[in-house]
Design a protein around this motif. Structure first.
Motif, mmCIF file in Angstrom:
data_model
loop_
_atom_site.group_PDB
_atom_site.id
_atom_site.type_symbol
_atom_site.label_atom_id
_atom_site.label_comp_id
_atom_site.label_asym_id
_atom_site.label_seq_id
_atom_site.Cartn_x
_atom_site.Cartn_y
_atom_site.Cartn_z
ATOM 1 N N GLY A 134 0.810 -1.216 0.000
ATOM 2 C CA GLY A 134 0.000 0.000 0.000
ATOM 3 C C GLY A 134 0.834 1.252 0.000
ATOM 4 N N LEU A 135 1.919 1.256 0.776
ATOM 5 C CA LEU A 135 2.797 2.424 0.822
ATOM 6 C C LEU A 135 3.518 2.650 -0.500
ATOM 7 C CD1 LEU A 135 4.588 2.482 4.293
ATOM 8 C CD2 LEU A 135 3.075 4.191 3.308
ATOM 9 N N ILE A 136 4.015 1.567 -1.081
ATOM 10 C CA ILE A 136 4.726 1.700 -2.358
ATOM 11 C C ILE A 136 3.797 2.243 -3.430
ATOM 12 C CG2 ILE A 136 5.851 0.398 -4.206
ATOM 13 C CD1 ILE A 136 6.984 -1.463 -2.039
ATOM 14 N N TRP A 137 2.576 1.737 -3.470
ATOM 15 C CA TRP A 137 1.610 2.232 -4.455
ATOM 16 C C TRP A 137 1.282 3.702 -4.200
ATOM 17 C CZ3 TRP A 137 -4.202 0.488 -4.842
ATOM 18 C CH2 TRP A 137 -4.753 1.045 -5.997
ATOM 19 N N LEU A 138 1.108 4.051 -2.946
ATOM 20 C CA LEU A 138 0.763 5.422 -2.591
ATOM 21 C C LEU A 138 1.864 6.398 -2.966
ATOM 22 C CD1 LEU A 138 -1.008 7.511 -1.047
ATOM 23 C CD2 LEU A 138 0.195 6.807 1.029
ATOM 24 N N LEU A 139 3.115 6.015 -2.747
ATOM 25 C CA LEU A 139 4.226 6.955 -2.861
ATOM 26 C C LEU A 139 5.104 6.727 -4.084
ATOM 27 C CD1 LEU A 139 5.237 6.786 0.916
ATOM 28 C CD2 LEU A 139 3.826 8.501 -0.191
ATOM 29 N N TRP A 140 4.673 5.855 -4.972
ATOM 30 C CA TRP A 140 5.496 5.566 -6.155
ATOM 31 C C TRP A 140 5.654 6.827 -7.004
ATOM 32 C CZ3 TRP A 140 8.221 1.279 -6.884
ATOM 33 C CH2 TRP A 140 8.825 1.080 -8.131
ATOM 34 N N PRO A 141 6.904 7.178 -7.377
ATOM 35 C CA PRO A 141 7.124 8.405 -8.157
ATOM 36 C C PRO A 141 6.401 8.372 -9.493
ATOM 37 C CG PRO A 141 9.185 7.554 -7.277
ATOM 38 C CD PRO A 141 8.154 6.486 -7.056
ATOM 39 N N SER A 142 6.004 9.516 -9.966
ATOM 40 C CA SER A 142 5.340 9.609 -11.262
ATOM 41 C C SER A 142 6.369 9.485 -12.378
ATOM 42 C CB SER A 142 4.607 10.953 -11.377
ATOM 43 O OG SER A 142 5.518 12.030 -11.212
ATOM 44 N N ALA A 143 5.875 9.280 -13.586
ATOM 45 C CA ALA A 143 6.750 9.080 -14.741
ATOM 46 C C ALA A 143 7.676 10.275 -14.918
ATOM 47 C CB ALA A 143 5.910 8.882 -15.995
ATOM 48 N N GLY A 144 8.947 9.961 -15.152
ATOM 49 C CA GLY A 144 9.915 11.021 -15.394
ATOM 50 C C GLY A 144 10.508 11.625 -14.135
ATOM 51 N N PHE A 145 10.080 11.155 -12.981
ATOM 52 C CA PHE A 145 10.589 11.714 -11.718
ATOM 53 C C PHE A 145 11.765 10.876 -11.234
ATOM 54 C CE2 PHE A 145 10.590 11.906 -7.048
ATOM 55 C CZ PHE A 145 10.777 13.265 -6.881
ATOM 56 N N GLN A 146 12.884 11.513 -10.953
ATOM 57 C CA GLN A 146 14.076 10.820 -10.488
ATOM 58 C C GLN A 146 14.475 11.349 -9.122
ATOM 59 O OE1 GLN A 146 17.347 10.955 -13.206
ATOM 60 N NE2 GLN A 146 18.642 9.593 -11.984
ATOM 61 N N LEU A 147 14.669 10.457 -8.193
ATOM 62 C CA LEU A 147 15.016 10.863 -6.838
ATOM 63 C C LEU A 147 16.482 11.267 -6.752
ATOM 64 C CD1 LEU A 147 13.264 8.078 -4.725
ATOM 65 C CD2 LEU A 147 12.446 10.377 -5.219
ATOM 66 N N PRO A 148 16.795 12.368 -6.055
ATOM 67 C CA PRO A 148 18.189 12.769 -5.855
ATOM 68 C C PRO A 148 18.882 11.811 -4.908
ATOM 69 C CG PRO A 148 16.723 14.226 -4.636
ATOM 70 C CD PRO A 148 15.843 13.329 -5.462
ATOM 71 N N LEU A 149 20.055 11.310 -5.296
ATOM 72 C CA LEU A 149 20.732 10.263 -4.542
ATOM 73 C C LEU A 149 21.133 10.705 -3.140
ATOM 74 C CD1 LEU A 149 21.938 7.430 -4.447
ATOM 75 C CD2 LEU A 149 24.030 8.371 -5.471
ATOM 76 N N GLY A 150 21.701 11.905 -3.012
ATOM 77 C CA GLY A 150 22.170 12.368 -1.714
ATOM 78 C C GLY A 150 21.083 12.398 -0.655
ATOM 79 N N PRO A 151 19.956 13.063 -0.909
ATOM 80 C CA PRO A 151 18.866 13.072 0.074
ATOM 81 C C PRO A 151 18.298 11.693 0.367
ATOM 82 C CG PRO A 151 18.624 14.895 -1.439
ATOM 83 C CD PRO A 151 19.728 14.036 -1.983
ATOM 84 N N VAL A 152 18.247 10.823 -0.645
ATOM 85 C CA VAL A 152 17.755 9.463 -0.418
ATOM 86 C C VAL A 152 18.673 8.722 0.550
ATOM 87 C CG1 VAL A 152 17.426 7.201 -1.495
ATOM 88 C CG2 VAL A 152 16.490 9.232 -2.573
ATOM 89 N N LEU A 153 19.992 8.867 0.352
ATOM 90 C CA LEU A 153 20.942 8.227 1.260
ATOM 91 C C LEU A 153 20.849 8.812 2.669
ATOM 92 C CD1 LEU A 153 24.092 7.908 -1.036
ATOM 93 C CD2 LEU A 153 22.495 6.110 -0.352
ATOM 94 N N ALA A 154 20.620 10.126 2.751
ATOM 95 C CA ALA A 154 20.467 10.764 4.059
ATOM 96 C C ALA A 154 19.239 10.224 4.790
ATOM 97 C CB ALA A 154 20.357 12.286 3.898
#
Length: 277
Positions: A128-148
Motif C-alpha cells: 500500500g505504501l509503495i503504491w501510494l508513494l510511487w514516483p510519477s513518470a519522469g521523476f528521479q530521486l536525488p541520490l544524496g537526500p535518499v541516502l540521508a
C-alpha cells in the motif's frame, strides 16, 4: 486497548515531525542543521524538566545509552537534510521502509516469533505504501537526500530497538536528548546559512523538539516493550499515511482516490499484523 491508543498517539506525533520539518525547511527556508540542533535542544529541555518534576534523577547509562544517542543524532540530522529535497511522501517511504527492514532483521536475529499472519500484514502494508508513494513518470530521486533519509531510517530503527530494554522510558529518552544536544550543536558548523533562521522556523523546531519528538519519543519508549521489534516496525508504516493526511489538512494537498485506497491497504495490513491469531 491502552497500548493501542498510546501507539496511535505516538504515530501521530511521528507524522507531526514530518509536517513540521517540511514546513520549516521548505516553506520557511530554515537551514537543516539549525533546525535539527534546535529540535534536539528543545527536546532536551522539556524532558529534563519532566524528569526533575518526577524526581527520577539523571543516569548516564552505559553502552546502550551511547547507541541511543548516536542513533538519535543519525535520525535527527539525516531526516532534516533529506527533507530539503525530498517531498513528504517519498521521504516517508524511504525512511519507514528502511526502519521496517532494520527492525525485522533485528527480530529475526533475536529469534523473535514471526508468524505468517504478521509477515503477511507487513507485506500488505508495504505494498500500500509503495503504491501510494510511487514516483510519477519522469521523476528521479536525488541520490544524496535518499541516502540521508536511509541513514535516518537505520538510525531510527536502532534507536527503537535500544528503547526496548529501557527500564524508565522518560528517563532514558531524556538522557538520550540531553547527551545528544551538545553534539547536535556541533552540527551548526555544517550549516550553509545561519542567517536563514526565521521566527516561524524556530517556533516549529521547538514544537517538533519538545512535543512531537521529546514527549513523543518518551511515549514510544513506553510502548515498545509491549509491541516487540516486528510489531513496532509494522506500526510505523502508518506514519506516512498520517503525514500525508496532515499535509492535506494543513498544507492544502488534494485528497485522491489513490490515497484512500492505499490508506485502507496500509491500515488493514497493520491491523492484520498486530492482531493476535
Amino acid at each position: 486497548m491502552r497500548i493501542l491508543i498510546l501507539t496511535v498517539l505516538t504515530m501521530v506525533a511521528f507524522a507531526g515531525n514530518s509536517v513540521l520539518n517540511r514546513v520549516a525547511l521548505v516553506d520557511g527556508g530554515m537551514d537543516a542543521f539549525v533546525f535539527g540542533a534546535i529540535r534536539l535542544l528543545a527536546g532536551a529541555v522539556i524532558l529534563a524538566i519532566l524528569v526533575l518534576w518526577q524526581r527520577k534523577g539523571f543516569a548516564i547509562g552505559g553502552r546502550m545509552r551511547a547507541i541511543g544517542v548516536l542513533s538519535l543524532l543519525a535520525y535527527i540530522f539525516g531526516f532534516s537534510v533529506a527533507y530539503q529535497a525530498l517531498d513528504a511522501g517519498v521521504g516517508a517511504l524511504v525512511l519507514f521502509g528502511v526502519v521496517q527492514v532494520t527492525m525485522f532483521l533485528a527480530a529475526i536475529l533475536r529469534g523473535e516469533d514471526l508468524p505468517v499472519q504478521r509477515m503477511l500484514g507487513a507485506a500488505v502494508a508495504l505494498v500500500g505504501l509503495i503504491w501510494l508513494l510511487w514516483p510519477s513518470a519522469g521523476f528521479q530521486l536525488p541520490l544524496g537526500p535518499v541516502l540521508a533519509m536511509a541513514a535516518a531510517g537505520v538510525g531510527w530503527g536502532i534507536y527503537s530497538l535500544a528503547g526496548q530494554g529501557a527500564r524508565d522510558a522518560t528517563q532514558a529518552t531524556a538522557m538520550n536528548f540531553i547527551l545528544a544536544a551538545p553534539l547536535g550543536g556541533m552540527a551548526l558548523f555544517f550549516a550553509t546559512d545561519l542567517g536563514a533562521v526565521s521566527q516561524t522556523g524556530i517556533i516549529l523546531a521547538i514544537l517538533s523538539g519538545a512535543v512531537t519528538s521529546g514527549l513523543g519519543y518518551a511515549l514510544w519508549y513506553a510502548v515498545l516493550p509491549a509491541l516487540g521489534a516486528s510489531r513496532a516496525a509494522v506500526a510505523q508504516l502508518t506514519v506516512p499515511v498520517i503525514a500525508m493526511a496532515g499535509g492535506m489538512a494543513f498544507l492544502g494537498e488534494a485528497l485522491t482516490m489513490r490515497f484512500v485506497i492505499c490508506s485502507i491497504l496500509v491500515l488493514g495490513g497493520v491491523a492484520l499484523s498486530i492482531k493476535k491469531g
